[in-house]
Design a protein around this motif. Structure first.
Motif, PDB file in Angstrom:
ATOM      1  N   GLY A   1       1.527  14.838  -8.013  1.00 59.53           N
ATOM      2  CA  GLY A   1       2.068  16.106  -7.532  1.00 59.53           C
ATOM      3  C   GLY A   1       2.402  17.082  -8.649  1.00 59.53           C
ATOM      4  O   GLY A   1       1.880  18.201  -8.680  1.00 59.53           O
ATOM      5  N   PRO A   2       3.258  16.706  -9.604  1.00 62.97           N
ATOM      6  CA  PRO A   2       3.574  17.616 -10.706  1.00 62.97           C
ATOM      7  C   PRO A   2       2.367  17.956 -11.574  1.00 62.97           C
ATOM      8  O   PRO A   2       2.234  19.079 -12.055  1.00 62.97           O
ATOM      9  CB  PRO A   2       4.626  16.846 -11.517  1.00 62.97           C
ATOM     10  N   GLN A   3       1.455  17.008 -11.758  1.00 61.82           N
ATOM     11  CA  GLN A   3       0.266  17.286 -12.563  1.00 61.82           C
ATOM     12  C   GLN A   3      -0.632  18.287 -11.862  1.00 61.82           C
ATOM     13  O   GLN A   3      -1.215  19.168 -12.503  1.00 61.82           O
ATOM     14  CB  GLN A   3      -0.503  15.989 -12.844  1.00 61.82           C
ATOM     15  N   SER A   4      -0.737  18.191 -10.560  1.00 63.67           N
ATOM     16  CA  SER A   4      -1.527  19.147  -9.786  1.00 63.67           C
ATOM     17  C   SER A   4      -0.928  20.548  -9.892  1.00 63.67           C
ATOM     18  O   SER A   4      -1.658  21.539 -10.027  1.00 63.67           O
ATOM     19  CB  SER A   4      -1.598  18.704  -8.330  1.00 63.67           C
ATOM     20  N   GLN A   5       0.390  20.637  -9.825  1.00 63.27           N
ATOM     21  CA  GLN A   5       1.070  21.932  -9.971  1.00 63.27           C
ATOM     22  C   GLN A   5       0.786  22.527 -11.342  1.00 63.27           C
ATOM     23  O   GLN A   5       0.467  23.708 -11.456  1.00 63.27           O
ATOM     24  CB  GLN A   5       2.573  21.743  -9.779  1.00 63.27           C
ATOM     25  N   GLU A   6       0.866  21.716 -12.373  1.00 60.80           N
ATOM     26  CA  GLU A   6       0.606  22.191 -13.733  1.00 60.80           C
ATOM     27  C   GLU A   6      -0.847  22.627 -13.900  1.00 60.80           C
ATOM     28  O   GLU A   6      -1.132  23.626 -14.566  1.00 60.80           O
ATOM     29  CB  GLU A   6       0.972  21.101 -14.735  1.00 60.80           C
ATOM     30  N   ASN A   7      -1.773  21.911 -13.292  1.00 65.66           N
ATOM     31  CA  ASN A   7      -3.181  22.294 -13.357  1.00 65.66           C
ATOM     32  C   ASN A   7      -3.425  23.633 -12.666  1.00 65.66           C
ATOM     33  O   ASN A   7      -4.221  24.447 -13.139  1.00 65.66           O
ATOM     34  CB  ASN A   7      -4.068  21.217 -12.731  1.00 65.66           C
ATOM     35  N   SER A   8      -2.750  23.864 -11.552  1.00 66.02           N
ATOM     36  CA  SER A   8      -2.874  25.142 -10.843  1.00 66.02           C
ATOM     37  C   SER A   8      -2.329  26.289 -11.684  1.00 66.02           C
ATOM     38  O   SER A   8      -2.927  27.371 -11.733  1.00 66.02           O
ATOM     39  CB  SER A   8      -2.124  25.090  -9.512  1.00 66.02           C
ATOM     40  N   ILE A   9      -1.206  26.065 -12.352  1.00 65.35           N
ATOM     41  CA  ILE A   9      -0.622  27.085 -13.233  1.00 65.35           C
ATOM     42  C   ILE A   9      -1.597  27.396 -14.370  1.00 65.35           C
ATOM     43  O   ILE A   9      -1.845  28.563 -14.690  1.00 65.35           O
ATOM     44  CB  ILE A   9       0.735  26.610 -13.808  1.00 65.35           C
ATOM     45  N   ALA A  10      -2.162  26.362 -14.987  1.00 63.35           N
ATOM     46  CA  ALA A  10      -3.081  26.571 -16.106  1.00 63.35           C
ATOM     47  C   ALA A  10      -4.333  27.320 -15.667  1.00 63.35           C
ATOM     48  O   ALA A  10      -4.809  28.225 -16.364  1.00 63.35           O
ATOM     49  CB  ALA A  10      -3.459  25.218 -16.727  1.00 63.35           C
ATOM     50  N   ALA A  11      -4.876  26.978 -14.513  1.00 65.31           N
ATOM     51  CA  ALA A  11      -6.078  27.659 -14.021  1.00 65.31           C
ATOM     52  C   ALA A  11      -5.793  29.117 -13.713  1.00 65.31           C
ATOM     53  O   ALA A  11      -6.591  30.007 -14.059  1.00 65.31           O
ATOM     54  CB  ALA A  11      -6.606  26.951 -12.780  1.00 65.31           C
ATOM     55  N   SER A  12      -4.654  29.394 -13.094  1.00 64.05           N
ATOM     56  CA  SER A  12      -4.285  30.785 -12.793  1.00 64.05           C
ATOM     57  C   SER A  12      -4.033  31.576 -14.065  1.00 64.05           C
ATOM     58  O   SER A  12      -4.406  32.750 -14.152  1.00 64.05           O
ATOM     59  CB  SER A  12      -3.040  30.824 -11.909  1.00 64.05           C
ATOM     60  N   ALA A  13      -3.398  30.942 -15.041  1.00 61.92           N
ATOM     61  CA  ALA A  13      -3.127  31.627 -16.306  1.00 61.92           C
ATOM     62  C   ALA A  13      -4.428  31.977 -17.018  1.00 61.92           C
ATOM     63  O   ALA A  13      -4.590  33.093 -17.524  1.00 61.92           O
ATOM     64  CB  ALA A  13      -2.254  30.746 -17.201  1.00 61.92           C
ATOM     65  N   LYS A  14      -5.361  31.057 -17.038  1.00 61.90           N
ATOM     66  CA  LYS A  14      -6.647  31.317 -17.702  1.00 61.90           C
ATOM     67  C   LYS A  14      -7.417  32.412 -16.978  1.00 61.90           C
ATOM     68  O   LYS A  14      -7.997  33.302 -17.616  1.00 61.90           O
ATOM     69  CB  LYS A  14      -7.480  30.045 -17.775  1.00 61.90           C
ATOM     70  N   GLU A  15      -7.411  32.384 -15.669  1.00 62.67           N
ATOM     71  CA  GLU A  15      -8.118  33.397 -14.889  1.00 62.67           C
ATOM     72  C   GLU A  15      -7.490  34.780 -15.088  1.00 62.67           C
ATOM     73  O   GLU A  15      -8.196  35.778 -15.260  1.00 62.67           O
ATOM     74  CB  GLU A  15      -8.100  33.016 -13.415  1.00 62.67           C
ATOM     75  N   GLY A  16      -6.166  34.851 -15.075  1.00 60.50           N
ATOM     76  CA  GLY A  16      -5.477  36.126 -15.273  1.00 60.50           C
ATOM     77  C   GLY A  16      -5.707  36.693 -16.659  1.00 60.50           C
ATOM     78  O   GLY A  16      -5.963  37.899 -16.819  1.00 60.50           O
TER      79      GLY A  16
ATOM     80  N   ILE B   1       0.839  -1.207   0.000  1.00 63.06           N
ATOM     81  CA  ILE B   1       0.000   0.000   0.000  1.00 63.06           C
ATOM     82  C   ILE B   1       0.869   1.251   0.000  1.00 63.06           C
ATOM     83  O   ILE B   1       0.601   2.204  -0.735  1.00 63.06           O
ATOM     84  CB  ILE B   1      -0.967  -0.034   1.206  1.00 63.06           C
ATOM     85  N   LEU B   2       1.926   1.265   0.786  1.00 61.88           N
ATOM     86  CA  LEU B   2       2.838   2.410   0.829  1.00 61.88           C
ATOM     87  C   LEU B   2       3.503   2.645  -0.522  1.00 61.88           C
ATOM     88  O   LEU B   2       3.600   3.789  -0.983  1.00 61.88           O
ATOM     89  CB  LEU B   2       3.889   2.200   1.915  1.00 61.88           C
ATOM     90  N   ILE B   3       3.914   1.596  -1.181  1.00 56.81           N
ATOM     91  CA  ILE B   3       4.538   1.722  -2.506  1.00 56.81           C
ATOM     92  C   ILE B   3       3.539   2.295  -3.511  1.00 56.81           C
ATOM     93  O   ILE B   3       3.873   3.191  -4.294  1.00 56.81           O
ATOM     94  CB  ILE B   3       5.094   0.359  -2.975  1.00 56.81           C
ATOM     95  N   ILE B   4       2.320   1.825  -3.487  1.00 55.86           N
ATOM     96  CA  ILE B   4       1.293   2.331  -4.409  1.00 55.86           C
ATOM     97  C   ILE B   4       1.019   3.807  -4.150  1.00 55.86           C
ATOM     98  O   ILE B   4       0.935   4.607  -5.086  1.00 55.86           O
ATOM     99  CB  ILE B   4       0.008   1.484  -4.287  1.00 55.86           C
ATOM    100  N   VAL B   5       0.909   4.202  -2.896  1.00 57.01           N
ATOM    101  CA  VAL B   5       0.675   5.608  -2.559  1.00 57.01           C
ATOM    102  C   VAL B   5       1.834   6.484  -3.032  1.00 57.01           C
ATOM    103  O   VAL B   5       1.629   7.565  -3.593  1.00 57.01           O
ATOM    104  CB  VAL B   5       0.431   5.767  -1.039  1.00 57.01           C
ATOM    105  N   LEU B   6       3.056   6.035  -2.829  1.00 50.17           N
ATOM    106  CA  LEU B   6       4.223   6.818  -3.251  1.00 50.17           C
ATOM    107  C   LEU B   6       4.297   6.966  -4.764  1.00 50.17           C
ATOM    108  O   LEU B   6       4.638   8.033  -5.278  1.00 50.17           O
ATOM    109  CB  LEU B   6       5.503   6.187  -2.715  1.00 50.17           C
ATOM    110  N   VAL B   7       3.981   5.911  -5.485  1.00 48.36           N
ATOM    111  CA  VAL B   7       4.002   5.982  -6.949  1.00 48.36           C
ATOM    112  C   VAL B   7       2.953   6.965  -7.450  1.00 48.36           C
ATOM    113  O   VAL B   7       3.241   7.823  -8.296  1.00 48.36           O
ATOM    114  CB  VAL B   7       3.799   4.579  -7.568  1.00 48.36           C
ATOM    115  N   PHE B   8       1.747   6.883  -6.937  1.00 50.77           N
ATOM    116  CA  PHE B   8       0.692   7.789  -7.389  1.00 50.77           C
ATOM    117  C   PHE B   8       0.959   9.228  -6.985  1.00 50.77           C
ATOM    118  O   PHE B   8       0.669  10.155  -7.736  1.00 50.77           O
ATOM    119  CB  PHE B   8      -0.680   7.343  -6.878  1.00 50.77           C
TER     120      PHE B   8
END
Length: 129
Positions: free
Chosen positions: A30-45, A18-25
């Protein structure tokens, strides 16, 4: 035969899987969430800047932000897609407002007028068309 330690060994094995699966996901999400936040902020701005420009310049036809595309690996390009061309004198205003909204995410550092750095990645904002 003594089986008293088998339950503990099975629990450790299941917990480690379970720990290995959580770490892989989390390493993927994490990076995809960061990219989604950047895209949402860019569109809003960009939407905010375009709305303000259209409101202050009555002779200009409304421009709509159609979407945001992020490409690249470490040096990423944030391309804001507009439904019609924006006059050249307003392009810098839209890019500056977009960069300001991205900087509000926290952890971002301004590199120049069109580029921000977040972690080990840089994001350069461009407009299309």
């Amino acid at each position: 035969m003594d089986l008293r330690g088998q339950v503990s060994a099975e629990f450790l094995l299941i917990a480690s899987f379970i720990l290995i699966i959580v770490l892989v996901f989390s390493s993927i999400a994490g990076p995809q969430s960061q990219e989604n936040s950047i895209a949402a902020s860019a569109k809003e701005g960009a939407s905010s800047a375009v709305a303000e420009i259209t409101y202050s310049n009555v002779s200009m036809k409304p421009v709509k932000v159609m979407g945001v595309r992020i490409t690249g690996d470490r040096n990423k390009t944030v391309t804001i897609n507009l439904d019609s061309p924006l006059p050249q004198n307003y392009r810098a205003t839209v890019i500056n407002r977009t960069v300001e909204y991205i900087l509000n995410l926290g952890g971002c550092v301004r590199v120049n007028d069109t580029t921000v750095k977040l972690g080990d990645k840089t994001y350069t904002v461009t407009l299309s068309p």
